[in-house]
Design a protein around this motif. Structure first.
Motif, short mmCIF file in Angstrom:
data_model
loop_
_atom_site.label_atom_id
_atom_site.label_comp_id
_atom_site.label_asym_id
_atom_site.label_seq_id
_atom_site.Cartn_x
_atom_site.Cartn_y
_atom_site.Cartn_z
N SER A 116 20.00 -20.02 -6.18
CA SER A 116 21.20 -20.42 -5.43
C SER A 116 22.48 -20.04 -6.16
CB SER A 116 21.18 -21.94 -5.17
OG SER A 116 20.89 -22.65 -6.35
N ALA A 117 22.37 -19.66 -7.42
CA ALA A 117 23.54 -19.15 -8.14
C ALA A 117 24.10 -17.91 -7.46
CB ALA A 117 23.16 -18.82 -9.58
N ALA A 156 25.10 -13.36 -15.32
CA ALA A 156 24.76 -14.28 -16.40
C ALA A 156 25.65 -15.51 -16.36
CB ALA A 156 24.88 -13.57 -17.74
N VAL A 157 26.94 -15.30 -16.09
CA VAL A 157 27.87 -16.43 -16.00
C VAL A 157 27.50 -17.33 -14.83
CG1 VAL A 157 30.27 -17.08 -15.57
CG2 VAL A 157 29.75 -15.19 -17.12
N ARG A 158 27.15 -16.73 -13.70
CA ARG A 158 26.74 -17.50 -12.53
C ARG A 158 25.50 -18.35 -12.83
NH1 ARG A 158 27.59 -15.60 -7.26
NH2 ARG A 158 29.64 -14.66 -7.06
N LEU A 159 24.55 -17.76 -13.52
CA LEU A 159 23.31 -18.48 -13.84
C LEU A 159 23.60 -19.66 -14.76
CD1 LEU A 159 20.22 -18.42 -13.40
CD2 LEU A 159 20.04 -17.09 -15.51
N GLN A 216 24.00 -25.68 -15.21
CA GLN A 216 24.79 -26.87 -15.52
C GLN A 216 25.07 -27.69 -14.26
OE1 GLN A 216 28.12 -24.95 -17.59
NE2 GLN A 216 27.39 -25.84 -19.52
N ALA A 217 25.33 -27.01 -13.14
CA ALA A 217 25.62 -27.72 -11.89
C ALA A 217 24.42 -28.53 -11.41
CB ALA A 217 26.05 -26.72 -10.82
N VAL A 218 23.22 -27.95 -11.54
CA VAL A 218 22.00 -28.68 -11.14
C VAL A 218 21.83 -29.92 -11.99
CG1 VAL A 218 19.48 -28.57 -11.10
CG2 VAL A 218 20.81 -26.68 -10.17
#
Length: 392
Positions: free
Chosen positions: A302-303, A319-322, A327-329
């Motif tokens: 979902s990233a 990589a930044v999105r992942l 962290q968001a999860v």
């Protein structure tokens, strides 16, 4: 007290150059629409096959598995081997009769098109096939000389099904086995593999190529003309290993730990081989993230629901999105992994904060082996923060 479940997840970002590693029936690189954008896709089946092939290179030939319709042929070959090579030394005709009798309890019928093949593929270990031969002991020649009905009756007394239901090789324990006609032989897979998706939108391109006739000196025309479709992509790959299921399948703690480490190594290094001679597309991941959980596994694809645009490079932004999604999860669901290990070449505070410092891949594998070994020994795994606090 040992937790009931342990999931080891592998998240990989890997960039492929122009390639066609996994094509559909028309020769087009497989694709999928995700987040409203067309993405490059490599099917889970293709990458599981590549992983299994890579895994097999790490183990002796005798410990490997095979998936084939030719189990009767392979069993016949073993029964026909001379005594000095460990076989009963039957004639070809005797070996064929005895092999057919041994396989009859499995419900294996011949293919309607090819007499030397079964109607469906069967996944089994080479040692399991040897175990079938050992069931006969020294009585193989006597059994092979019996009339057909008597032979079948005698073979039914042997634990053929039980032999193929135990002693599974690591590959079967990892990827499972499904036999619709004989559920007793089913093995629940301990590995789940997602379809790899590009983190960004892709466009299929065409390579127009020609082949020259070396002996044609009369004109300058091509000896052959063709086209091949391709794309290039940065892929997000995901797999999860249920260590608890792997332990149940193998029934050996040491082998479970070793198999878990070998699987991660093989999954990270594997590559489907479609059109490999035309594109030489084999690369290594630029990020391998391992997360350890005892609740439920979490695919972080979902990233990339909003496609990466590559303002700072597709790999770097992916990589930044992942890192942000991990962290968001954790923040949203309160579902942070117990441990996070990563090998990467990307830079940035956000990445280091989410994944921890990068470690060499061999060191990552060693750490995974240690964690899995502790869990198998009955130690309770706690988060890295809790473990650090206890040592203060």
């Amino acid at each position: 007290m040992n937790q009931p479940h342990l999931f080891v997840e592998v998240h990989i970002l890997q960039s492929l150059p122009p390639s066609n590693v996994n094509r559909d029936d028309s020769g087009t690189p497989k694709q999928a629409v995700y987040g409203g954008a067309r993405r490059a896709r490599v099917s889970s089946q293709a990458w599981k096959r590549a992983t299994r092939t890579e895994y097999a290179r790490q183990v002796p030939e005798s410990d490997r598995a095979t998936r084939t319709k030719r189990i009767a042929t392979l069993l016949t070959q073993r029964l026909a081997q001379p005594a000095d090579k460990g076989g009963p030394g039957l004639t070809q005709e005797q070996a064929e009769r005895l092999a057919a009798a041994l396989l009859e309890p499995l419900g294996i019928t011949k293919s309607a098109k090819k007499d030397d093949q079964s109607a469906y593929l069967l996944f089994f270990g080479k040692k399991q096939l040897d175990a079938l031969v050992k069931l006969l002991g020294d009585s193989a020649p006597e059994l092979a000389a019996l009339p057909e009905d008597t032979l079948k009756a005698e073979v039914k007394k042997l634990p053929v099904i039980q032999t193929l239901s135990t002693g599974h090789p690591a590959e079967v324990a990892l990827f499972g086995r499904m036999v619709a006609d004989l559920p007793t032989l089913n093995v629940d897979a301990s590995v789940q593999v997602a379809h790899a998706l590009s983190t960004h939108a892709v466009r299929t391109e065409f390579d127009y190529y020609t082949a020259v006739d070396d002996e044609n000196t009369e004109d300058h025309g091509a000896g052959m003309i063709g086209t091949v479709e391709f794309n290039s992509s940065t892929l997000y790959r995901y797999a999860v290993l249920g260590v608890h299921q792997l332990r149940d399948n193998l029934s050996d703690v040491t082998e479970t730990r070793e198999t878990a480490v070998r699987f991660i190594d093989a999954f990270a290094r594997s590559m489907p081989t479609g059109h490999q001679n035309s594109f030489a597309h084999r690369t290594l991941p630029h990020l391998v993230l391992v997360t350890v959980r005892t609740a439920q596994p979490v695919n972080l694809v979902s990233a990339y629901e909003e496609p990466v645009t590559g303002a700072a490079g597709l790999a770097a932004e992916s990589a930044v999105r992942l890192a942000g999604e991990l962290q968001a999860v954790g923040d949203t669901w309160g579902d942070e992994p117990l441990r996070t290990l990563a090998t990467y070449s990307a830079e940035g505070d956000k990445i280091t904060e989410a994944f921890g410092s990068s470690v060499p891949f061999p060191a990552l594998l060693d750490s995974v082996g240690t964690l899995v070994g502790q869990w198998l020994d009955g130690d309770e795994l706690t988060s890295a923060a809790t473990a650090e606090a206890k040592t203060r």
